[in-house]
Design an enzyme around this catalytic site. Structure first.
Site, mmCIF file in Angstrom:
data_model
loop_
_atom_site.group_PDB
_atom_site.id
_atom_site.type_symbol
_atom_site.label_atom_id
_atom_site.label_comp_id
_atom_site.label_asym_id
_atom_site.label_seq_id
_atom_site.Cartn_x
_atom_site.Cartn_y
_atom_site.Cartn_z
ATOM 1 N N GLY A 76 0.850 -1.190 0.000
ATOM 2 C CA GLY A 76 0.000 0.000 0.000
ATOM 3 C C GLY A 76 0.879 1.231 0.000
ATOM 4 O O GLY A 76 1.247 1.756 -1.049
ATOM 5 N N GLU B 298 -4.742 7.696 -1.703
ATOM 6 C CA GLU B 298 -3.680 8.354 -2.478
ATOM 7 C C GLU B 298 -2.541 8.857 -1.589
ATOM 8 O O GLU B 298 -2.034 9.964 -1.752
ATOM 9 C CB GLU B 298 -4.267 9.470 -3.344
ATOM 10 C CG GLU B 298 -5.199 8.899 -4.401
ATOM 11 C CD GLU B 298 -5.621 9.878 -5.463
ATOM 12 O OE1 GLU B 298 -4.842 10.800 -5.762
ATOM 13 O OE2 GLU B 298 -6.720 9.703 -5.999
#
Length: 390
Positions: free
Chosen positions: A139, A370
């Site tokens: 991630g 993001e």
């Protein structure tokens, strides 16, 4: 429900065209998006017809070249469009931001032939995009991704799983980062993969605390074959492309966060000026007035920060540090403002009869997507003090 209509945000826009554009966006948001937002979010329904309308209205390609169906709008205008859409429904605003992010690699790094062939449909042809970087085991450490693309003649064969993909399973195209070489960031390449490619599938959407109308899912690539003319940029350039895209995408998240915060403030002000206790409006109590003042100040500061970063981008100047600052501040502010909005409404704020609780649940994800806000702090610190461990 409060019926005191919020006043439109007083915006500084560079042209009459931009003012007309924002007027169109407000009309669409108030007429087509906001009235159904609560019901459809509760039902987990994705409003594909809204994105068709946005495409037909020229709102899915605003920052890109008109030559390919884009809107030729500066980022400072595009981001304010996102803010208006997110204020009406975050699924719409964030969806446009993700689509713009998914289009970035082709619009910025694609060859002329690739752009002519694919961009018009992506920007104004009703298509919807998704951006595939994160994986179940990578991630924040995106450079350790494991999805592989192996060369087979004039094709590439992609195998692996992407995770946390907005529009996963419903997108018409996916911008995919896959490993084509060595470990680390230099072995990653970007590809444009059709949504109906053989071997591409999506898991059931994640069950989330907010943004239930926007599907987020794992996307599986089981020997997906794409031709080399769908490779975006050079081999090994994919990670640089991904980071460049995220600098701009973070500004989109910042704008969406301010949109949600503004909607929460509007709701809180409407309620506080109508609700009466002890013989007067609760908006007349100093403790609550100060809360509203702090909420409004955080929103204005966030808006100024994301617009300052956008203007640097529009001028062709470095803006990565400012984009990280904007994403960090605006999403933290949205979390605080929406939480305070629930407090202003008291018990009613905790019920689904009012949208304040939905805004609070939605704001949380903006601190994560993001690049988590911890990652944003790392980015900012690197600009200030250099890389860690020097």
């Amino acid at each position: 429900m409060p019926d005191r209509a919020p006043q439109p945000v007083d915006r500084q826009l560079p042209t009459d065209e931009a003012r007309d554009l924002l007027s169109l966006v407000r009309d669409i948001a108030q007429r087509e998006i906001a009235p159904k937002a609560a019901e459809e979010e509760d039902a987990g329904r994705f409003p594909r017809e809204v994105f068709t309308l946005l495409s037909e209205s020229g709102l899915l390609g605003l920052p890109y070249d008109a030559e390919y169906g884009g809107g030729d709008q500066p980022y400072e205008v595009y981001l304010q469009v996102l803010e208006e859409l997110a204020a009406a429904r975050l699924t719409a605003g964030l969806g446009v931001s993700v689509h713009t992010l998914a289009s970035y690699a082709l619009a910025t790094y694609g060859t002329k032939q690739q752009q002519v062939e694919h961009l018009p449909a992506m920007l104004g042809g009703g298509l919807l995009g998704a951006y595939c970087l994160s994986e179940p085991s990578s991630g924040s450490d995106a450079a350790s991704l494991r999805t592989k693309a192996v060369r087979d003649g004039d094709d590439w064969v992609i195998t692996g799983t992407k995770a946390w993909i907005t529009h996963g399973g419903i997108a018409d195209f996916y911008t995919v980062m896959a490993r084509t070489g060595e470990d680390g960031p230099r072995g990653i390449t970007a590809f444009l993969v059709p949504g109906d490619a053989a071997g591409l599938s999506a898991a059931a959407p994640e069950k989330k605390m907010g943004m239930k109308g926007s599907p987020t899912a794992q996307v599986h690539f089981d020997g997906v074959r794409v031709s080399d003319d769908r490779r975006l940029g050079d081999e090994g350039q994919g990670f640089a492309i991904a980071l460049s895209a995220l600098d701009s995408g973070r500004l989109g998240i910042a704008a969406c966060a301010i949109g949600v915060a503004q909607a929460a403030l509007d709701e809180a002000v409407a309620y506080a000026t109508e609700r009466r206790q002890f013989g007067k409006r609760i908006a007349d109590f100093q403790g609550l007035r100060f809360m509203l003042a702090d909420m409004a100040t955080q929103i204005e500061a966030g808006r100024a920060l994301y617009l300052a970063a956008a203007r640097l981008r529009d001028a062709g100047r470095p803006f990565a540090k400012q984009a990280a600052m904007a994403k960090l501040h605006c999403t933290d502010a949205a979390m605080k403002v929406t939480t305070d909005a629930v407090q202003v409404l008291g018990g009613y704020g905790y019920t689904a009869d009012f949208p304040a609780e939905r805004y609070m649940r939605e704001a949380k994800v903006l601190q994560i997507v993001e690049g988590t806000n911890q990652i944003q702090r790392m980015v900012i610190a690197r600009h200030l003090a250099g890389p860690e461990g020097r």
